[in-house]
Design a protein around this motif. Sequence first.
Motif, PDB file in Angstrom:
ATOM      1  N   SER A 146       0.857  -1.175   0.000  1.00 42.87           N
ATOM      2  CA  SER A 146       0.000   0.000   0.000  1.00 42.87           C
ATOM      3  C   SER A 146       0.895   1.228   0.000  1.00 42.87           C
ATOM      4  O   SER A 146       2.113   1.121  -0.132  1.00 42.87           O
ATOM      5  CB  SER A 146      -0.920   0.010   1.228  1.00 42.87           C
ATOM      6  N   THR A 147       0.283   2.394   0.177  1.00 42.94           N
ATOM      7  CA  THR A 147       1.050   3.624   0.289  1.00 42.94           C
ATOM      8  C   THR A 147       1.285   3.992   1.746  1.00 42.94           C
ATOM      9  O   THR A 147       1.727   5.102   2.042  1.00 42.94           O
ATOM     10  CB  THR A 147       0.344   4.781  -0.437  1.00 42.94           C
ATOM     11  N   GLY A 148       0.980   3.076   2.663  1.00 46.73           N
ATOM     12  CA  GLY A 148       1.250   3.280   4.082  1.00 46.73           C
ATOM     13  C   GLY A 148       0.183   4.111   4.761  1.00 46.73           C
ATOM     14  O   GLY A 148      -0.949   4.239   4.294  1.00 46.73           O
ATOM     15  N   GLY A 149       0.537   4.695   5.907  1.00 46.84           N
ATOM     16  CA  GLY A 149      -0.359   5.594   6.612  1.00 46.84           C
ATOM     17  C   GLY A 149      -1.627   4.949   7.111  1.00 46.84           C
ATOM     18  O   GLY A 149      -1.608   3.991   7.884  1.00 46.84           O
ATOM     19  N   THR A 150      -2.761   5.485   6.652  1.00 47.92           N
ATOM     20  CA  THR A 150      -4.054   4.983   7.102  1.00 47.92           C
ATOM     21  C   THR A 150      -4.291   3.536   6.691  1.00 47.92           C
ATOM     22  O   THR A 150      -5.092   2.844   7.323  1.00 47.92           O
ATOM     23  CB  THR A 150      -5.191   5.861   6.543  1.00 47.92           C
TER      24      THR A 150
END
Length: 269
Positions: A146-150
């Motif tokens: 994923s793109t990380g974060g949430t």
Amino acid sequence: MYHLIEEFEQNLGRNRTLSFLFSLIKIILSALLQTYVMQVFMDPCNLISGGFTGIALFISRVASLGGMNLPVSLLIILLNVPVAAFCVRAISKRFVLLSAIQFVLVSMFLEIFSFEPLFYDIMMNLLFGGILWGFSISLALSSGGSTGGTDFIAQYVSNKIHRSIFNIVFYFNVAMYIAYGFSFGWIYCAYSIIFQFLSTTVINKMYKRYQRMTLQITCKDPKPVVDAFMETVRHGMSIIECKGAYKGETYYICESVVSSFELPELTRH
């Protein structure tokens, strides 16, 4: 074209090394495309995205009002690393690894590259930027990362409560856009919401981001299945004893609710 890429990756599934390399290529392309969109389409229009990248952009711009220089690249790392470290014991290591590579590369690319804007028309930037941003996130998701974060938080909480928290993520982004509107003007808040709507539409068409599904495996000996499952992901599995209708032999149904993030890695095993 996108479905052809998915089919090609499925054919590589039996070779874990090649499969991981192909996922890594998609992660690199995702990071490069995100960097391009941020510099070419978002910066000229003062836009922010959702998630931790949006928070990094927001903090950087608030700091600049006070004369401070907080690079977005640094903030992306500072925001993501603690969450990744916290979640790594509860979710797939492969997912965390690929996601970490993605956000680290975005941070590096922001410092290495300097792309010039293509348009100075706000609607053109919203349209092309929103679509390409959604495509960049879909690339990361289709790799098993994923793109990380949430996405770290959503994956962690979904594994705990066994249901999607898409609405919570949505409300979080709305709150951030409202705060952005108070700070920099409601017109930029509205533009950012349109940008997010376009990117989310692309993601929903290409990838079911927080979808939960039931995985069932029928076998005669459940132990190897359970061992492989527990080694791959970090939550439980139910074992149901049953009998075949034709021969009356004893079988076991191994069942668990998993997320769309985990399914590619499980099917490879």
